[in-house]
Design an enzyme around this catalytic site. Structure first.
Site, PDB file in Angstrom:
ATOM      1  N   CYS A  74       0.854  -1.188   0.000  1.00  0.00           N
ATOM      2  CA  CYS A  74       0.000   0.000   0.000  1.00  0.00           C
ATOM      3  C   CYS A  74       0.887   1.234   0.000  1.00  0.00           C
ATOM      4  O   CYS A  74       2.083   1.129  -0.312  1.00  0.00           O
ATOM      5  CB  CYS A  74      -0.983  -0.016   1.179  1.00  0.00           C
ATOM      6  N   ASN A  93       2.299   1.521   4.314  1.00  0.00           N
ATOM      7  CA  ASN A  93       2.630   0.273   5.028  1.00  0.00           C
ATOM      8  C   ASN A  93       2.346   0.383   6.528  1.00  0.00           C
ATOM      9  O   ASN A  93       3.034  -0.223   7.346  1.00  0.00           O
ATOM     10  CB  ASN A  93       4.084  -0.147   4.780  1.00  0.00           C
ATOM     11  N   CYS A 131      -1.407   0.938   7.417  1.00  0.00           N
ATOM     12  CA  CYS A 131      -2.841   0.635   7.565  1.00  0.00           C
ATOM     13  C   CYS A 131      -3.250  -0.644   6.826  1.00  0.00           C
ATOM     14  O   CYS A 131      -3.524  -1.673   7.437  1.00  0.00           O
ATOM     15  CB  CYS A 131      -3.693   1.801   7.057  1.00  0.00           C
ATOM     16  N   ARG A 132      -3.316  -0.585   5.500  1.00  0.00           N
ATOM     17  CA  ARG A 132      -3.940  -1.673   4.740  1.00  0.00           C
ATOM     18  C   ARG A 132      -3.026  -2.870   4.507  1.00  0.00           C
ATOM     19  O   ARG A 132      -3.429  -4.012   4.728  1.00  0.00           O
ATOM     20  CB  ARG A 132      -4.430  -1.136   3.374  1.00  0.00           C
ATOM     21  N   SER A 133      -1.785  -2.646   4.036  1.00  0.00           N
ATOM     22  CA  SER A 133      -0.942  -3.811   3.717  1.00  0.00           C
ATOM     23  C   SER A 133      -0.503  -4.584   4.963  1.00  0.00           C
ATOM     24  O   SER A 133      -0.423  -5.819   4.897  1.00  0.00           O
ATOM     25  CB  SER A 133       0.247  -3.446   2.815  1.00  0.00           C
ATOM     26  N   ASP A 180      -8.501   3.788   1.482  1.00  0.00           N
ATOM     27  CA  ASP A 180      -7.505   4.127   2.486  1.00  0.00           C
ATOM     28  C   ASP A 180      -8.169   4.580   3.789  1.00  0.00           C
ATOM     29  O   ASP A 180      -8.839   5.614   3.794  1.00  0.00           O
ATOM     30  CB  ASP A 180      -6.640   5.244   1.910  1.00  0.00           C
TER      31      ASP A 180
END
Ligand code: 4NP
Length: 155
Positions: free
Chosen positions: A9, A12, A14-16, A124
């Protein structure tokens, strides 16, 4: 040789990292810990060395999933032999990976593998704080991704 799966993401944090933790749990539960190596990275340098965002840590701990990784930026070796599955969270990440690594074989957006989610991008949560919604999308995508990797790699 083990298969590598790298979630990517922007930051690095939040999402990944959420996808890395969810996918690692699925891999472990399937008894494939040594066969599938899981990691995550950001396209940006904004948060290098930081732990995951409190929202990601909260949602993971709510689901009983451990995570203690730190943010890092993607590097050339992440596509060293062209066999790593590079899994982007959104189209911006996908474009950035394509720009850096070219048209490599295993470059996808996570939600290509989702069965319920509609839309292509994991939004996001850094600005929206919608970590629970993001978790549902990530979980859906990761389940489909594991099925696809197992089929592709005969695992
Ligand atoms: P991520 O979220 O890409 O899911 O880790 C973000 C984290 C940080 C920023 C943007 C998105 N930022 O602009 O610092």
């Amino acid at each position: 040789m083990a298969v590598r799966v790298l979630f990517v993401c922007l930051g690095n944090i939040c999402r990944s990292p959420m996808a890395e933790a969810v996918f690692q749990k699925l891999v472990d539960d399937a008894g494939l810990t040594d066969e599938i190596l899981v990691d995550s990275a950001g396209t940006s340098s904004y948060h290098i060395g930081e732990p995951a965002h409190p929202g990601t840590r909260r949602v993971l701990s709510h689901h009983g999933i451990p995570y203690d990784g730190r943010a890092r930026q993607i590097k050339p070796e992440d596509n060293a032999n062209g066999t790593t599955y590079l899994i982007a969270m959104d189209s911006d990440n996908l474009e950035e990976l394509r720009r850096r690594f070219g048209d490599v074989p295993h470059l996808h957006r996570l939600l290509e593998f989702a069965t319920h989610a509609n839309g292509h991008d994991v939004p996001d949560p850094y600005y929206t704080d919608n970590f629970d919604y993001v978790y549902r999308l990530v979980d859906d995508g990761c389940r489909g991704l594991l099925d696809a990797v197992r089929r592709q790699e005969n695992l």
